[in-house]
Design a protein around this motif. Structure first.
Motif, PDB file in Angstrom:
ATOM      1  N   TYR A  13       0.799  -1.128  -0.096  1.00  0.00           N
ATOM      2  CA  TYR A  13       0.114   0.025   0.226  1.00  0.00           C
ATOM      3  C   TYR A  13       0.870   1.494   0.092  1.00  0.00           C
ATOM      4  N   PRO A  14       0.336   2.177  -0.834  1.00  0.00           N
ATOM      5  CA  PRO A  14      -0.632   2.270  -1.676  1.00  0.00           C
ATOM      6  C   PRO A  14      -0.119   1.550  -2.985  1.00  0.00           C
ATOM      7  N   GLU A  15      -1.025   1.284  -4.021  1.00  0.00           N
ATOM      8  CA  GLU A  15      -0.758   0.761  -5.135  1.00  0.00           C
ATOM      9  C   GLU A  15      -0.146   1.420  -5.992  1.00  0.00           C
ATOM     10  N   ARG A  16       1.201   1.215  -6.523  1.00  0.00           N
ATOM     11  CA  ARG A  16       1.782   2.079  -7.151  1.00  0.00           C
ATOM     12  C   ARG A  16       2.633   1.205  -8.247  1.00  0.00           C
ATOM     13  N   ASP A  17       2.686   1.972  -9.416  1.00  0.00           N
ATOM     14  CA  ASP A  17       3.618   1.171 -10.452  1.00  0.00           C
ATOM     15  C   ASP A  17       4.872   1.971 -10.655  1.00  0.00           C
ATOM     16  N   PRO A  18       6.011   1.491 -10.315  1.00  0.00           N
ATOM     17  CA  PRO A  18       7.330   2.157 -10.507  1.00  0.00           C
ATOM     18  C   PRO A  18       7.341   2.834 -11.873  1.00  0.00           C
ATOM     19  N   ALA A  68      12.910  12.415  -0.541  1.00  0.00           N
ATOM     20  CA  ALA A  68      14.124  11.993  -0.984  1.00  0.00           C
ATOM     21  C   ALA A  68      14.405  12.773  -2.284  1.00  0.00           C
ATOM     22  N   GLN A  69      13.487  12.895  -3.080  1.00  0.00           N
ATOM     23  CA  GLN A  69      13.638  13.738  -4.291  1.00  0.00           C
ATOM     24  C   GLN A  69      13.575  15.145  -4.260  1.00  0.00           C
ATOM     25  N   GLU A  95      12.384  -0.085  -6.312  1.00  0.00           N
ATOM     26  CA  GLU A  95      12.323   0.176  -7.915  1.00  0.00           C
ATOM     27  C   GLU A  95      11.861   1.612  -8.121  1.00  0.00           C
ATOM     28  N   ARG A  96      11.111   2.077  -7.471  1.00  0.00           N
ATOM     29  CA  ARG A  96      10.817   3.599  -7.470  1.00  0.00           C
ATOM     30  C   ARG A  96      12.038   4.650  -7.356  1.00  0.00           C
ATOM     31  N   ALA A  97      12.980   4.111  -6.413  1.00  0.00           N
ATOM     32  CA  ALA A  97      14.156   4.897  -5.954  1.00  0.00           C
ATOM     33  C   ALA A  97      14.971   4.661  -7.170  1.00  0.00           C
ATOM     34  N   ARG A  98      15.165   3.302  -7.598  1.00  0.00           N
ATOM     35  CA  ARG A  98      16.110   3.035  -8.762  1.00  0.00           C
ATOM     36  C   ARG A  98      15.920   3.831  -9.742  1.00  0.00           C
ATOM     37  N   LEU A 102      17.714   7.593  -6.857  1.00  0.00           N
ATOM     38  CA  LEU A 102      17.802   8.134  -5.441  1.00  0.00           C
ATOM     39  C   LEU A 102      18.442   7.319  -4.394  1.00  0.00           C
ATOM     40  N   ASP A 103      19.122   7.718  -3.454  1.00  0.00           N
ATOM     41  CA  ASP A 103      19.928   6.902  -2.567  1.00  0.00           C
ATOM     42  C   ASP A 103      19.328   6.908  -1.471  1.00  0.00           C
ATOM     43  N   ILE A 104      18.800   5.611  -1.153  1.00  0.00           N
ATOM     44  CA  ILE A 104      17.815   5.473   0.102  1.00  0.00           C
ATOM     45  C   ILE A 104      18.323   3.959   0.718  1.00  0.00           C
ATOM     46  N   ARG A 105      18.516   4.037   1.844  1.00  0.00           N
ATOM     47  CA  ARG A 105      18.667   2.905   2.959  1.00  0.00           C
ATOM     48  C   ARG A 105      17.267   2.257   2.921  1.00  0.00           C
ATOM     49  N   PHE A 106      17.394   0.859   2.518  1.00  0.00           N
ATOM     50  CA  PHE A 106      16.299   0.128   2.804  1.00  0.00           C
ATOM     51  C   PHE A 106      16.174  -0.989   4.024  1.00  0.00           C
ATOM     52  N   VAL A 107      15.566  -0.906   4.997  1.00  0.00           N
ATOM     53  CA  VAL A 107      15.574  -1.733   6.144  1.00  0.00           C
ATOM     54  C   VAL A 107      14.365  -2.550   6.331  1.00  0.00           C
ATOM     55  N   THR A 108      14.250  -3.858   6.297  1.00  0.00           N
ATOM     56  CA  THR A 108      12.965  -4.762   6.509  1.00  0.00           C
ATOM     57  C   THR A 108      12.780  -4.813   7.772  1.00  0.00           C
ATOM     58  N   GLY A 109      11.647  -4.314   8.452  1.00  0.00           N
ATOM     59  CA  GLY A 109      11.559  -4.724   9.858  1.00  0.00           C
ATOM     60  C   GLY A 109      10.645  -3.552  10.457  1.00  0.00           C
ATOM     61  N   PRO A 110      10.152  -3.877  11.726  1.00  0.00           N
ATOM     62  CA  PRO A 110       9.180  -3.175  12.112  1.00  0.00           C
ATOM     63  C   PRO A 110       9.734  -1.683  13.085  1.00  0.00           C
TER      64      PRO A 110
END
Ligand SMILES: C[S@@+](CC[C@H](N)C(=O)[O-])C[C@H]1O[C@@H](n2cnc3c(N)ncnc32)[C@H](O)[C@@H]1O
Length: 402
Positions: A13-18, A68-69, A95-98, A102-110
């Motif tokens: 969510y929300p539904e997005r197409d990169p 970021a942008q 994929e949107r960042a790529r 854009l340089d973003i750190r991604f962390v999977t977690g709560p």
């Protein structure tokens, strides 16, 4: 799998197409940098300095990509962290960042683990806290991850403007509890078509997410954990976490006098209420507040961080070109703002039109000089513009962001 995790893996969510990143930037509140500057950094932050941002429950990336942008465009050396347990949402946000480079750190977690990621100057948490098993633990974790001079932008759902939603969430829980997440939206749509005339959801024109996408329908009506906040409950949760409310958005919609008969009889009663009680009254009277957007910071700083009317403050009219607004104000003595058909009149004196026309990116001090007013006279003439337009978030102050 926990039903909330199952939902966001099946329906990020929300539904997005990169691919859409090549043609538009999704912008909005909270977390537009202009707003962050206005509400949390006195409209005067030096954005050439590093800025650490956490997007807690970043989802498919709307808030993360926006910030970021726009910080990259402004040349700000920002470190942006996206944090969310949903792998499916991460795939889309990454994929949107790529695509945008854009340089973003991604962390999977709560987000409950946010303090382990460091200290942040700004935390965005939009549409997440009301879905947590223990929302207070979420508020507490974000408060711990907030740098001493940092601020946050939050969005939580609100109960009265979502009248009809919670009865249906409960009904769908009973009816479709055993169905797979991927099957539920089609079944729910059949039920919606057959809802009886008296069902409150049919009368609530303020909630439309179910019309946008299956992810929207799921988030609105099929959610397994969605506990909305009244403005009082939000204030209490912030206080418990050691945070203080800087502003609700839009502040004027939280003024009960907008919804009461004019005159001293009610004005005096409202004046006797504490600020949060006034807002609670407004929410109870208004009926159309379906979510709360709030800016907050550490409690002891909350009264001192938003922009003020000073000679070096740079006014930014949000979505209102200065010349066109000035013409309307000169002709009609104000503007009308429309929220899903609910109209709010903002009265602005025609004499202020010439000042508004000058609000093209120069500081207030320069506007005063161009209008041949000393600062005292200018501040008096500008006061109704400031009150009327900041009340509806149509005016922010920022030296950097327009
Ligand atoms: C309604 S979406 C909002 C996404 C995004 N913030 C936005 O406004 O576009 C809620 C998000 O919260 C995430 N979420 C659920 N529980 C969470 C938790 N404990 N910590 C962080 N994120 C969580 C979900 O995976 C989902 O991506």
């Amino acid at each position: 799998m926990d039903p909330v995790s199952e939902q966001y893996e099946t329906y990020p969510y929300p539904e997005r197409d990169p691919a859409d990143e090549t043609r538009r930037l999704v912008t909005g509140s909270p977390s537009a940098p202009r707003e962050i500057d206005h509400f949390l950094f006195r409209g005067a932050r030096d954005w050439s300095q590093p800025f650490r941002v956490l997007c807690a429950g970043g989802g498919t990336g709307d808030g993360t990509i926006q910030i970021a942008q726009l910080l990259a465009d402004a040349g700000c050396p920002a470190e942006i962290t996206w944090l969310d347990p949903s792998r499916a949402a991460r795939g889309i946000a990454e994929e949107r960042a790529r695509i945008r480079g854009l340089d973003i750190r991604f962390v999977t977690g709560p987000l409950e683990e946010a303090p382990a990621l460091g200290q942040f100057d700004y935390i965005d948490c939009c549409g997440v806290l009301h879905h947590l098993e223990t929302p207070q633990a979420g508020f507490d974790a974000l408060a711990k991850a907030l740098a001493p001079e940092g601020g946050m932008g939050l969005m939580v759902y609100a109960p009265y403007g979502r009248t009809g939603v919670y009865a249906l969430q409960s009904a769908f829980g009973r009816l479709l509890g055993a169905d797979a997440a991927s099957e539920k939206p089609a079944l729910a749509r059949e039920v919606l078509k057959a809802l009886p005339e008296a069902n409150w959801f049919r009368h609530n024109r303020f909630v439309t997410d179910h019309q946008q996408s299956d992810a929207g329908l799921y988030d609105l009506l099929l959610h397994s954990r969605d506990v909305p906040f009244t403005v009082s409950a939000l204030g209490a949760a912030l206080e418990e976490a050691g945070l203080g409310l800087v502003s609700m958005l839009e502040p004027a919609r939280y003024d009960p006098l907008r919804y009461l008969p004019e005159g001293e009889a009610f004005a005096a009663r409202v004046k006797a209420l504490a600020p949060l009680e006034r807002m609670a009254l407004a929410e109870e009277l208004a009926g159309d507040i379906r979510l709360h957007v709030a800016y907050a910071t550490h409690a002891e700083r909350a009264g001192a961080v938003s922009a003020k009317v000073t000679p070096d403050a740079v006014p930014r009219l949000v979505g209102l070109p200065p010349k066109a607004l000035a013409e309307t104000v000169a002709k009609r003595g104000g503007i009308t703002i429309d929220y899903a058909g609910v109209k709010h009149r903002v009265r602005l004196p025609p004499s202020a039109a010439r000042l508004i026309a000058l609000a093209d990116g120069r500081p207030l001090g320069e506007i005063a000089r161009a209008a041949r007013l000393d600062w005292f006279a200018f501040a008096q003439a500008w006061a109704p513009v400031h009150a009327g337009l900041t009340g509806f978030n149509k005016l922010n102050y920022s030296r950097t962001f327009r």
